[in-house]
Write a protein that holds these residues in place. Structure first.
Motif, PDB file in Angstrom:
ATOM      1  N   GLY A 107     -33.415 -22.862 -41.801  1.00 21.68           N
ATOM      2  CA  GLY A 107     -34.712 -22.779 -42.454  1.00 21.68           C
ATOM      3  C   GLY A 107     -35.655 -23.901 -42.056  1.00 21.68           C
ATOM      4  N   LEU A 108     -35.587 -24.328 -40.797  1.00 19.87           N
ATOM      5  CA  LEU A 108     -36.414 -25.436 -40.327  1.00 19.87           C
ATOM      6  C   LEU A 108     -37.726 -24.920 -39.760  1.00 19.87           C
ATOM      7  CD1 LEU A 108     -33.700 -27.583 -38.494  1.00 19.87           C
ATOM      8  CD2 LEU A 108     -34.626 -27.923 -40.792  1.00 19.87           C
ATOM      9  N   ALA A 109     -38.780 -25.699 -39.952  1.00 19.73           N
ATOM     10  CA  ALA A 109     -40.095 -25.403 -39.393  1.00 19.73           C
ATOM     11  C   ALA A 109     -40.648 -26.687 -38.789  1.00 19.73           C
ATOM     12  CB  ALA A 109     -41.033 -24.854 -40.469  1.00 19.73           C
ATOM     13  N   VAL A 129     -36.178 -31.517 -31.194  1.00 26.36           N
ATOM     14  CA  VAL A 129     -36.486 -30.127 -30.866  1.00 26.36           C
ATOM     15  C   VAL A 129     -35.229 -29.308 -31.123  1.00 26.36           C
ATOM     16  CG1 VAL A 129     -37.097 -28.527 -29.022  1.00 26.36           C
ATOM     17  CG2 VAL A 129     -38.243 -30.734 -29.177  1.00 26.36           C
ATOM     18  N   VAL A 130     -35.370 -28.211 -31.846  1.00 28.81           N
ATOM     19  CA  VAL A 130     -34.218 -27.442 -32.324  1.00 28.81           C
ATOM     20  C   VAL A 130     -34.239 -26.060 -31.686  1.00 28.81           C
ATOM     21  CG1 VAL A 130     -32.950 -26.684 -34.369  1.00 28.81           C
ATOM     22  CG2 VAL A 130     -34.430 -28.692 -34.504  1.00 28.81           C
ATOM     23  N   GLU A 131     -33.055 -25.583 -31.334  1.00 30.65           N
ATOM     24  CA  GLU A 131     -32.922 -24.232 -30.775  1.00 30.65           C
ATOM     25  C   GLU A 131     -33.299 -23.197 -31.835  1.00 30.65           C
ATOM     26  OE1 GLU A 131     -31.209 -20.444 -30.023  1.00 30.65           O
ATOM     27  OE2 GLU A 131     -30.251 -21.853 -31.426  1.00 30.65           O
ATOM     28  N   HIS A 132     -33.867 -22.071 -31.390  1.00 27.16           N
ATOM     29  CA  HIS A 132     -34.513 -21.104 -32.283  1.00 27.16           C
ATOM     30  C   HIS A 132     -33.560 -20.564 -33.356  1.00 27.16           C
ATOM     31  CE1 HIS A 132     -38.145 -18.161 -32.198  1.00 27.16           C
ATOM     32  NE2 HIS A 132     -37.828 -18.517 -33.414  1.00 27.16           N
ATOM     33  N   SER A 133     -32.402 -20.029 -32.948  1.00 27.24           N
ATOM     34  CA  SER A 133     -31.489 -19.433 -33.931  1.00 27.24           C
ATOM     35  C   SER A 133     -30.924 -20.481 -34.879  1.00 27.24           C
ATOM     36  CB  SER A 133     -30.355 -18.703 -33.209  1.00 27.24           C
ATOM     37  OG  SER A 133     -29.587 -19.601 -32.427  1.00 27.24           O
TER      38      SER A 133
END
Length: 642
Positions: free
Chosen positions: A31-33, A21-25
Motif C-alpha cells: 500500500g505504498l505511494a 524506489v520500490v518495485e510495482h507489485s
C-alpha cells in the motif's frame, strides 16, 4: 542492464539520500505511494526510515509476493549506512548474453563453475513465465471466447445472407434471364452481403484499437498478428456469405420463381403436439419452426454456440468463487504468515501466535531455493510442518508426506524434472543434497507450480533451524485483519505479519472480462434470432390472413409466430448449456495442467445457476421475438392467390 522502468514518481537523487524506489507489485502489496515512509530494520535492529520517491516495473524477478523478497532500490551510500558489514549482504550478478536462447547453456556452466557457492540461479524465461501466469489464463479465455464468438457470428451471417438471398430469388432469376452467368450472380451477392461483414470487421478493429489506447494509454501490439487476425476474420466473413451466394447463383432463369417455403408433412414435434392436444397456435408454431430445415439448424446451432461459451464462462466464475470460499483447496489452509523480527526469537514469535484466540494451528515453515539437477536453474522448496504434523496441502493425486524423505510437488515441477509420483529426485540446497521421493501431486498456484513441498524434518538442520516463518490457520469466521492487528500489538510490531494472497484476488479482472464477453455473445445470438424471425415472418406472411380467417385472434397468431422461433431458442439453449456443462471442468483442468497449477481445480456451475441462465436466455429471446410478431399479427394482410 535490466534497467527499471519508472511507472510513478522519479528515480533516486543524490540530493535526497533518504529516498527509495520500490518495485510495482511490492508497493501495491504494501500500500505504498509516492512520499510514503518505508521503514527498514537492519540486522543490528536499528530502524531507518526512507521515503518512496518512485515506483518502477522491473524484469529482475517475478511479481511479489509470489517471488520473494520484495525489490527496492537505494543509493549505494544509503545501503552502506543501513548495513555496513559486507558479510551480511548477498551479491546478485546479472549476465547480459549476446544470444538470449543460450541462457540455459550459460546457466549450466555457471552451476559447474561455482558449485556450492551458488545459492540461486534463474533465467529470463522463468521470470517471464512467472509474470505471464495470470495473463496466460486471461489470454486463453479471451482466445476461446474470440473463436467461439467468430463461429457464432459466422452462423448469424450465413443465416442472414441466406434469408436475404431467399427474398431476392425473383430478382436473381431476372438477372439470369438477362444473360448474367452463375459466377457473376455469385460475385454480385458476395460483394453485396460481404461488404456489410467486412465493414463490421473494420469497425471492430478500430474500436478495439481505440479501447486499448483509452485503457492502457498506448497501443504496442505487434502489427503482424493483428493483421493476421483481421485477415482471418475477413476470410471467415466471406466464407459465411459465400455459401448463400453460391446457392443463389444456381437460381434458374425463370422470372416467376416462387420464394415460398417448401411443403411437406408435419414434423414429429407437431404430431406430438396434436397427440397431447396442445392449443392450435402452438401446434402451428411447432410446424413452422422446421419449415426450412437448413435455416432452422443454423438458428439453433447459432444459439447453442454462444450458450455453450456462456456456460463455460459461468464455470470459470464458479471456479473463482470456489477459490474464495475454499482457499484450502489451493494450498491456503493458512491465512496469515508470521515472521519474527531481527530482535525477536523464533520461539517468542511462535508463542505469541499460539496465544491468540483465533489461531487454530501454527505450522513452522522455511522456504529455500534448490538447484534442479540437469536444469541449471532454481526451484522453490517449501518446508512447512513436520512429517508427524504435516501441513494439509491439497493433494489431488497420490497422498501427502508422512515421514522424512517424502514430498509432494506441483504439476509444474513434475513437468520440469520429467518425473512422476513415486519417483525419487535429488536437489541441492545450499550445497547440501536433498533426496526425496514424490508421493503426491498438489494444486500449486505459485511459481508456475514449480514448488516441492516437504516437512521441516526433511531439510538439513542448517536450513530448517530456526524456522523462517509460521503459517497460521485461523478458526472459521475469524477476520484476518483483526488477527493481524492483534499480533502486531502483542509483539510491539516485532512481527512481520502477511496475509495469504488468494489466486482469485489476482484474477478478479477475469470476472469483468466474462461479463463483457457474455454480453457480446448475447448480442450475436439475438442478432441471429432476429434474422430467423424475419425469415419466418416472410415465409408465412400470406398465411397470416388465412389464420385470421380460420378464427385465430391476433394474440393466437402472435403465439404461433413466437412459438416457431421460441422452439429453436429452447433447443439451441438447452443443447449449448448441456455441452458447455459437460466440457467446462475438463477445459479448466486442462488449462491448470498446462500452466503448472495442475488439474483438479475446475468447478461446474451450480444447477440452479444453469437453470437461471437458460431461463434468462430463453426469456430474453422470446421478448425480442414478440416485437416483430406482434406487429405482424396486427397488420392487415390481404388474401391473394398463389
Amino acid at each position: 542492464m535490466a534497467h527499471p522502468v519508472l511507472a510513478e514518481g522519479r528515480w533516486l537523487d543524490a540530493g535526497q539520500p533518504d529516498g527509495v524506489v520500490v518495485e510495482h507489485s511490492f508497493a501495491r502489496s504494501l500500500g505504498l505511494a509516492i512520499g510514503s515512509p518505508f521503514t527498514v530494520i537492519a540486522l543490528s535492529g536499528e530502524r531507518h526510515t526512507l521515503y518512496v520517491r518512485g515506483v518502477v516495473d522491473s524484469a529482475d524477478q517475478g511479481f511479489y509476493p509470489e517471488w520473494t523478497p520484495g525489490l527496492a532500490w537505494v543509493l549505494p551510500a544509503t545501503l552502506d549506512r543501513i548495513e555496513p558489514m559486507l558479510g551480511r549482504s548477498e551479491w546478485v550478478t546479472g549476465l547480459r548474453l549476446t544470444d538470449p536462447d543460450a541462457s540455459q547453456v550459460v546457466a549450466q556452466r555457471v552451476v559447474v563453475m561455482l558449485e556450492d557457492r551458488l545459492q540461486r540461479v534463474y533465467t529470463w524465461r522463468e521470470v517471464r513465465a512467472a509474470m505471464e501466469l495470470d495473463n496466460r489464463l486471461l489470454g486463453t479465455l479471451l482466445a476461446l471466447f474470440g473463436v467461439v464468438g467468430m463461429v457464432a457470428a459466422a452462423l448469424a451471417l450465413a443465416n442472414a445472407a441466406g434469408g436475404r438471398v431467399l427474398g431476392q430469388l425473383r430478382d436473381l432469376a431476372t438477372l439470369k434471364s438477362m444473360g448474367f452467368t452463375g459466377g457473376q450472380v455469385a460475385l454480385l451477392l458476395l460483394v453485396e452481403h460481404g461488404a456489410l461483414g467486412l465493414l463490421g470487421v473494420g469497425l471492430g478493429a478500430l474500436s478495439g484499437w481505440g479501447a486499448t489506447v483509452v485503457v492502457l494509454g498506448t497501443y504496442s501490439a505487434a502489427p503482424m498478428p493483428v493483421l493476421a487476425i483481421v485477415a482471418g476474420t475477413a476470410l471467415v466473413v466471406l466464407g459465411a456469405v459465400g455459401v448463400p451466394a453460391w446457392r443463389g447463383a444456381r437460381t434458374p432463369p425463370i422470372p416467376a420463381v416462387p420464394a415460398s417455403p417448401p411443403r411437406g408433412h408435419l414434423s414429429r414435434l407437431a404430431r406430438l403436439g396434436l397427440l397431447v392436444r396442445l392449443p392450435p397456435a402452438l401446434i402451428l408454431g411447432t410446424r413452422d419452426a422446421f419449415t426450412r430445415r437448413v435455416p432452422a439448424f443454423l438458428t439453433a446451432f447459432g444459439l447453442a454456440v454462444p450458450m455453450m461459451m456462456i456456460t463455460i464462462g459461468l464455470g470459470v466464475w464458479s471456479t473463482l468463487d470456489n477459490f474464495l470460499s475454499h482457499p484450502e483447496q489451493v494450498g491456503q489452509h493458512a491465512s496469515l504468515y508470521v515472521r519474527p523480527g531481527k530482535q525477536m526469537e523464533s520461539a517468542d514469535a511462535k508463542r505469541i501466535a499460539e496465544r491468540d484466540r483465533d489461531v487454530r494451528s501454527v505450522y513452522p515453515g522455511t522456504d529455500v531455493n534448490a538447484l534442479a539437477p540437469g536444469e541449471a536453474r532454481s526451484v522453490r522448496v517449501r518446508a512447512v510442518g513436520g512429517s508427524a504434523d504435516p501441513y494439509p496441502f491439497p493433494v489431488v493425486e497420490g497422498r501427502g508426506y508422512t515421514e522424512p524423505g517424502e514430498a509432494v510437488a506441483g504439476q509444474g515441477l513434475l513437468d520440469l524434472l520429467g518425473v512422476r509420483i513415486g519417483d525419487r529426485v535429488r536437489l541441492t540446497v545450499g550445497g547440501s543434497p536433498l533426496i526425496v521421493r514424490i508421493v503426491g501431486r498438489t494444486v500449486e498456484p505459485d511459481l508456475d507450480g514449480e514448488v516441492l513441498s516437504v516437512g521441516l524434518d526433511s531439510l538439513a538442520a542448517k536450513d530448517s533451524v530456526p524456522p523462517q516463518y509460521y503459517a497460521l490457520a485461523l478458526r472459521p469466521g475469524a477476520d484476518k485483519a483483526e488477527v493481524r492487528a492483534r499480533l502486531l500489538a502483542d509483539s510491539a510490531e516485532g512481527l512481520d505479519v502477511q496475509a495469504a494472497v488468494n489466486p482469485a484476488d489476482r484474477l478478479s479482472i477475469i470476472r469483468v472480462v466474462i461479463v463483457a464477453l457474455i454480453g457480446v455473445l448475447a448480442l450475436i445470438g439475438l442478432a441471429n434470432l432476429l434474422t430467423a424471425s424475419a425469415i419466418g415472418l416472410r415465409d408465412h406472411a400470406f398465411d397470416l390472413a388465412v389464420l385470421k380467417a380460420m378464427g385465430l385472434t391476433p394474440r393466437q397468431v402472435m403465439a404461433t409466430l413466437v412459438t416457431g422461433t421460441g422452439l429453436l431458442v429452447v433447443l439451441g439453449g438447452a443443447a449449448g448449456t448441456a455441452v458447455g456443462a459437460s466440457v467446462v471442468v475438463g477445459l479448466i483442468d486442462l488449462q491448470g495442467h498446462t500452466s503448472g497449477v495442475g488439474a483438479g481445480i475446475g468447478r461446474a456451475p451450480a444447477p440452479l445457476t444453469l437453470i437461471v441462465a437458460v431461463v434468462a436466455a430463453v426469456g430474453t429471446a422470446l421478448a425480442v421475438a414478440i416485437i416483430p410478431a406482434r406487429r405482424a399479427a396486427r397488420a392487415q394482410v390481404p388474401v391473394t392467390s398463389r
